[in-house]
Structures are given as structure tokens and as C-alpha cells.
Design an enzyme around this catalytic site. Structure first.
Site, PDB file in Angstrom:
ATOM      1  CE  LYS A 193      60.630 118.841  25.912  1.00  0.00           C
ATOM      2  NZ  LYS A 193      59.426 118.903  26.726  1.00  0.00           N
ATOM      3  CB  THR A 250      60.494 120.356  30.088  1.00  0.00           C
ATOM      4  OG1 THR A 250      59.863 119.112  30.260  1.00  0.00           O
ATOM      5  CG2 THR A 250      61.943 120.114  29.929  1.00  0.00           C
TER       6      THR A 250
END
Ligand SMILES: NC(=O)c1ccc[n+]([C@@H]2O[C@H](COP(=O)([O-])OP(=O)(O)OC[C@H]3O[C@@H](n4cnc5c(N)ncnc54)[C@H](O)[C@@H]3O)[C@@H](O)[C@H]2O)c1
Length: 335
Positions: A193, A250
Site C-alpha cells: 500500500k 495512506t
């Protein structure tokens, strides 16, 4: 029951997790190479390098002496940048005299070997001293956890009982830990990610808005899932906290260092300039290299990861990179 935990790495994440453990009445020792941080924690109950305004629990102790730090530890919580993890583990291995559970909170994959942190731990820690490995991961910015803001994460372990124990150790009224029986999946999701977060930052730096952000999160998740399933993860894990959850936090928050580094690149900086301007670790860069190598070796289609790789390592112009992604061959969304 009170647990004895040593947190290796008194950076932002190690300090925030140490505070959660102290809040839950555990005995916690922070270990870091940086003597100024250690002095600040012990003398002022602060870690001003990362959290200027925060007063830490007075029960939290810190040391630069690894032997001292490990003497009583039942659990070792790793929160150092993954590029130093192998060396740190080699040193820990020379100092261990009893069995420990190693919990990892760092996120990354090793370039060259393509090893996840659990695999590096198994290689570097003598099996006689390793009771279990637990990965603790999910959507969590240290800046919010240190404020005791509501956070959920997940954990996966080599020994199920130890996942249950870690879940209880950390969970309280602001920090809730789930468990999942898929160590590979949580490590892959939590690591890759950060590559997608670099891309999200690049898009923002170029001035793009919410539509491409949503596209990136959705198609980025497809790529992570493809690679994860190919190396043995369960598909379902990627819909959870360590997959979709961590991608959302994120890719949409200015707290993410990976997003910030990407933003600078989108704004015209090269990789080195972007990294030089950051004081904290940007894990997505090394993980981009590792993921790119894995995708090539396993022949897995990961166009976003490949594009980020070309932008950050081969100086492909980000606008040209986006043109290339948008003009790929048309295809069904699911196939
Ligand atoms: N910050 C977050 O919000 C967050 C959240 C989840 C996961 N993580 C992950 O946790 C890991 C650490 O991130 P961070 O943000 O705390 O990093 P950071 O840059 O804030 O801190 C890293 C700390 O490690 C210490 N360190 C470096 N080399 C060391 C060594 N050899 N021995 C002992 N200490 C050493 C540094 O002195 C520093 O205090 C990363 O993998 C990151 O992806 C961070």
C-alpha cells in the site's frame, strides 16, 4: 496480566505503540540508537523529535543498551525502518538468552530477496529463542494514535494463541485489534500500500482531485491482491484493515510519508530531493523496488506499481506516466 515488552525503534510509530502498551498497564522499554531521544523520554517524558507537544506516560523507560533492553523482555516489538531490520535482528539474536515473541509493526518487503519481515525474522533469530511471530498492521497514523484517537488494526501470527494474546495486550477504548489467520496477506497488504500511496501523492502533486484518487485506491488494491494471492495470501484479507483499510488511510492523508514524498515528486522534485526533505522513513521506495522485482519474476500484471517504479527510479515524467496508464488496452473491469 502485566507483560514485559521491549519496543525496538523509538520513532513515531514505536513511541505511539509504546504509549498504548503503557496505557494498558504493561511494562514497556523503548530501545533506540539515538541517545537524544532516549534522554528525552527518560528525563522529560517526551519524544520531542517526533511529538513536540505530547507528554508520555511516566512509566515508559528508554535505553540505548540493547542487552539491557532485552534482559526481561517477553515480547519484542519491531518498529524500525525495514532497511535495518535484518541487521537489527542479527544483533538481537546475539543478545537473546531466552524465548521471546517477536511482534512486527514495520511495513516493507526486502528488495533482492523479496522476503517479508516474518521470513527475515525466521532466518535471523535462532529457532530456540523464537516462540512466535506476530504481524500488527492496519490503518494507523502514529500522529493520531499518540493523541489516543480511535484506531483499528489487525494482527496475524505463526501461533494462533499468540495472536489472541497480542490482541488483548493492545486493545483498549481507543485502540482495537482484530485478528486474521493470514500472515502472508497482512504483510503483503501492509507493505505494498505504501507504493500506491506514493502514486496518490504524485497525483495530488500534479493537481489531480478525488476521481483519480478513488481510481488509484481501487485499481491499486486489484494489483496488491493479484500479487498477494500468487504468493499464497487469502483474497479476503485484502478487503480488510491491512488491505483496503490501510490503502484508504495512506492514500488520503497528509500524515503519510509515502504520500508526502510522492507529492514532492509530482511537484517536480526527483526522488533524492524528495527523500532528503523528509526526516522519517519512506518505506514505499524500497518496497516499490521489491514489488516491481516480484511482479517481473512471477509475471504478474501490476501497471501502477511498474509506473511508480519508472517515475521514481528511471525519471519517467509523471504526466507521461499517467498518459501511459490511461491509454492501456481497454478491458473488462473483472476478468
Ligand atoms: N509512523 C506511522 O504512522 C506508522 C504506522 C504504521 C507502521 N509504520 C511503520 O513502522 C516503521 C517505523 O516507522 P516510523 O514512522 O516510526 O519511523 P521513524 O523514521 O519515525 O523512526 C524510526 C526509528 O528507528 C530508529 N532506528 C533506526 N535504525 C535503528 C537501529 N539500527 N536500531 C535501533 N533503532 C533504529 C531511528 O533512530 C528512529 O527513532 C516503518 O516500517 C513504518 O512503515 C509507521
Amino acid at each position: 496480566m502485566v507483560k514485559n515488552i521491549t519496543v525496538v525503534g523509538a520513532g513515531s510509530w514505536g513511541t505511539a505503540l509504546a504509549q498504548v502498551l503503557c496505557d494498558n498497564k504493561n511494562q514497556v522499554m523503548l530501545y533506540d540508537l539515538n541517545a537524544d531521544i532516549v534522554k528525552d523520554v527518560n528525563e522529560n517524558h517526551r519524544n520531542a523529535r517526533f511529538f513536540e507537544e505530547v507528554e508520555l506516560p511516566s512509566s515508559l523507560r528508554a535505553t540505548t543498551d540493547l542487552k539491557e533492553a532485552l534482559k526481561e523482555a517477553e515480547f519484542i516489538l519491531l518498529s524500525v525502518p525495514t532497511k535495518v531490520i535484518r541487521d537489527v535482528l542479527k544483533t538481537i539474536n546475539t543478545q537473546l538468552t531466552h524465548k521471546v515473541v517477536i511482534i512486527n509493526a514495520s511495513k516493507g518487503i526486502e528488495p533482492g530477496t523479496h522476503k517479508r519481515v516474518s521470513e527475515i525474522v525466521m532466518e535471523e533469530i535462532n529457532a530456540d529463542y523464537l516462540e512466535a511471530f506476530v504481524a500488527l498492521t492496519g490503518p494507523s497514523h502514529a500522529e493520531e494514535v499518540i493523541q489516543r484517537s480511535l484506531t483499528t488494526v489487525t494482527c496475524a501470527a505463526t501461533v494462533v494463541d499468540r495472536a489472541n494474546e497480542v490482541q488483548k495486550m493492545f486493545t483498549n477504548d481507543y485502540f482495537r485489534v482484530y485478528r486474521v489467520d493470514d500472515l502472508i496477506g497482512v504483510e503483503i497488504g501492509g507493505s505494498i500500500k505504501n507504493v500506491i500511496a506514493l502514486a496518490a501523492g504524485i497525483l495530488a502533486g500534479l493537481g489531480y482531485g478525488d476521481n483519480p484518487k478513488a481510481a488509484l485506491i481501487t485499481r491499486g488494491l486489484v494489483e496488491i491482491k493479484r500479487l498477494g494471492v500468487a504468493v499464497g495470501a487469502n483474497e479476503e484479507t485484502f478487503s480488510g484493515l491491512s488491505g483496503l483499510g490501510d490503502l484508504i488511510v495512506t492514500c488520503t492523508s497528509v500524515h503519510s510519508r509515502n504520500w508526502q514524498a510522492g507529492y514532492k515528486i509530482g511537484n517536480g522534485s526527483n526522488l533524492q530531493e524528495a527523500l532528503d526533505s523528509m526526516t522519517m522513513v519512506v518505506e514505499g521506495v524500497r518496497t516499490c523496488q521489491a514489488t516491481y522485482e516480484m511482479a517481473q519474476a512471477l509475471n504478474i500484471e501490476m501497471p501502477i506499481v511498474e509506473t511508480v517504479y519508472e517515475v521514481i527510479f528511471n525519471k519517467l515524467d509523471p504526466r507521461e506516466a499517467i498518459n501511459q496508464l490511461m491509454s492501456r488496452e481497454m478491458k473488462p473491469e473483472f476478468y
